[in-house]
Design an enzyme around this catalytic site. Structure first.
Site, PDB file in Angstrom:
ATOM      1  N   ASN A   1     -30.455 -44.876   2.212  1.00 60.69           N
ATOM      2  CA  ASN A   1     -30.979 -46.225   2.401  1.00 60.69           C
ATOM      3  C   ASN A   1     -32.383 -46.144   2.993  1.00 60.69           C
ATOM      4  OD1 ASN A   1     -28.588 -47.631   1.566  1.00 60.69           O
ATOM      5  ND2 ASN A   1     -27.653 -46.994   3.507  1.00 60.69           N
TER       6      ASN A   1
ATOM      7  N   HIS B   1     -31.931 -39.774   6.223  1.00 60.18           N
ATOM      8  CA  HIS B   1     -30.612 -39.152   6.076  1.00 60.18           C
ATOM      9  C   HIS B   1     -30.060 -39.443   4.704  1.00 60.18           C
ATOM     10  CE1 HIS B   1     -30.240 -43.134   7.953  1.00 60.18           C
ATOM     11  NE2 HIS B   1     -29.112 -43.287   7.280  1.00 60.18           N
TER      12      HIS B   1
ATOM     13  N   GLU C   1     -30.321 -48.484   8.871  1.00 60.59           N
ATOM     14  CA  GLU C   1     -30.089 -48.766  10.290  1.00 60.59           C
ATOM     15  C   GLU C   1     -30.777 -47.753  11.194  1.00 60.59           C
ATOM     16  OE1 GLU C   1     -25.903 -48.893  11.083  1.00 60.59           O
ATOM     17  OE2 GLU C   1     -25.560 -50.382   9.529  1.00 60.59           O
ATOM     18  N   VAL C   2     -30.708 -46.490  10.815  1.00 59.13           N
ATOM     19  CA  VAL C   2     -31.250 -45.436  11.680  1.00 59.13           C
ATOM     20  C   VAL C   2     -32.561 -44.923  11.069  1.00 59.13           C
ATOM     21  CG1 VAL C   2     -30.837 -43.169  12.696  1.00 59.13           C
ATOM     22  CG2 VAL C   2     -28.930 -44.776  12.428  1.00 59.13           C
TER      23      VAL C   2
ATOM     24  N   ASP D   1     -20.134 -38.920   9.798  1.00 59.76           N
ATOM     25  CA  ASP D   1     -20.550 -40.264  10.204  1.00 59.76           C
ATOM     26  C   ASP D   1     -19.563 -40.805  11.248  1.00 59.76           C
ATOM     27  OD1 ASP D   1     -22.482 -42.621   8.713  1.00 59.76           O
ATOM     28  OD2 ASP D   1     -20.884 -43.302  10.058  1.00 59.76           O
ATOM     29  N   ILE D   2     -20.085 -41.429  12.275  1.00 62.53           N
ATOM     30  CA  ILE D   2     -19.253 -41.930  13.373  1.00 62.53           C
ATOM     31  C   ILE D   2     -18.387 -43.113  12.929  1.00 62.53           C
ATOM     32  CG2 ILE D   2     -20.816 -43.674  14.370  1.00 62.53           C
ATOM     33  CD1 ILE D   2     -20.261 -42.315  17.120  1.00 62.53           C
TER      34      ILE D   2
ATOM     35  N   HIS E   1     -26.392 -39.877   2.885  1.00 63.40           N
ATOM     36  CA  HIS E   1     -24.950 -40.014   3.056  1.00 63.40           C
ATOM     37  C   HIS E   1     -24.271 -39.231   1.937  1.00 63.40           C
ATOM     38  CE1 HIS E   1     -25.060 -43.751   5.669  1.00 63.40           C
ATOM     39  NE2 HIS E   1     -26.258 -43.841   5.117  1.00 63.40           N
TER      40      HIS E   1
HETATM   41  P1  AMP Z   1     -28.020 -46.258   7.380  1.00 65.95           P
HETATM   42  O1  AMP Z   1     -27.565 -47.679   7.322  1.00 65.95           O
HETATM   43  O2  AMP Z   1     -28.192 -45.649   6.009  1.00 65.95           O
HETATM   44  O3  AMP Z   1     -29.242 -46.093   8.266  1.00 65.95           O
HETATM   45  O4  AMP Z   1     -26.812 -45.448   8.013  1.00 65.95           O
HETATM   46  C1  AMP Z   1     -26.750 -45.064   9.343  1.00 65.95           C
HETATM   47  C2  AMP Z   1     -25.416 -44.404   9.554  1.00 65.95           C
HETATM   48  O5  AMP Z   1     -25.443 -43.703  10.788  1.00 65.95           O
HETATM   49  C3  AMP Z   1     -24.225 -45.363   9.606  1.00 65.95           C
HETATM   50  O6  AMP Z   1     -23.295 -45.020   8.580  1.00 65.95           O
HETATM   51  C4  AMP Z   1     -23.644 -45.139  11.003  1.00 65.95           C
HETATM   52  O7  AMP Z   1     -22.240 -45.212  11.053  1.00 65.95           O
HETATM   53  C5  AMP Z   1     -24.152 -43.744  11.333  1.00 65.95           C
HETATM   54  N1  AMP Z   1     -24.270 -43.427  12.765  1.00 65.95           N
HETATM   55  C6  AMP Z   1     -24.865 -44.165  13.716  1.00 65.95           C
HETATM   56  N2  AMP Z   1     -24.799 -43.536  14.907  1.00 65.95           N
HETATM   57  C7  AMP Z   1     -24.163 -42.363  14.688  1.00 65.95           C
HETATM   58  C8  AMP Z   1     -23.781 -41.256  15.517  1.00 65.95           C
HETATM   59  N3  AMP Z   1     -24.064 -41.241  16.835  1.00 65.95           N
HETATM   60  N4  AMP Z   1     -23.131 -40.222  14.944  1.00 65.95           N
HETATM   61  C9  AMP Z   1     -22.844 -40.236  13.625  1.00 65.95           C
HETATM   62  N5  AMP Z   1     -23.182 -41.232  12.790  1.00 65.95           N
HETATM   63  C10 AMP Z   1     -23.823 -42.286  13.316  1.00 65.95           C
END
Ligand code: AMP
Length: 122
Positions: free
Chosen positions: A91, A104, A99-100, A33-34, A106
């Site tokens: 999530n 995924h 968010e994404v 994770d970034i 975690h």
């Molecule tokens: P979620 O809130 O479960 O959708 O988590 C999205 C996760 O993606 C967050 O923990 C971010 O830090 C992570 N994230 C977003 N962009 C990147 C990226 N380019 N590389 C790695 N992790 C990312």
């Protein structure tokens, strides 16, 4: 929700932006994770176009589902945290603050993780 092919994980899968890869097979990619929330924080994603746990669980093939589960356990062992423990979280949607919009898992590990949830009320 329709899959957005311009989400950040789709770009990672297409090699348009880099990632810190920790695992890859036919169906799965995993990377750090970034913005890590714990000492070790890995994201495990299917290569297929699934928005969330919801449609992955409905529409993914048996092979894709098995691959994601097998890979997650393997990654935890490779991280050296199978004995000390870890937490997997996915999530989904608005209430979970996803968010994404690419499914995924975690993996949080490498330190004591505290309680699972801090309820916003009560
Ligand atoms: P979620 O809130 O479960 O959708 O988590 C999205 C996760 O993606 C967050 O923990 C971010 O830090 C992570 N994230 C977003 N962009 C990147 C990226 N380019 N590389 C790695 N992790 C990312």
């Amino acid at each position: 929700m329709a899959y957005d092919p311009n989400n950040i994980f789709a770009k990672i899968l297409r090699g348009e932006i880099p990632c810190s890869k920790v695992y890859e097979d036919e169906h799965v990619l995993a990377f750090n994770d970034i913005n890590p929330q714990t000492a070790k924080h890995v994201l495990v994603i299917p290569k297929g176009a699934y928005v969330s746990f919801d449609d992955f669980s409905q529409d993914a093939s048996e092979a894709e589902i098995a691959a994601l589960m097998r890979a997650t356990g393997q990654i935890a062992r490779d991280l050296g945290v199978a004995e000390t423990g870890y937490r997997t979280v996915s999530n989904t949607g608005e209430d979970a603050l996803q968010e994404v919009p690419h499914f995924h898992l975690h993996i949080f590990a490498g330190q004591p993780l505290g309680r699972m949830i801090k309820p916003p009320h009560k």
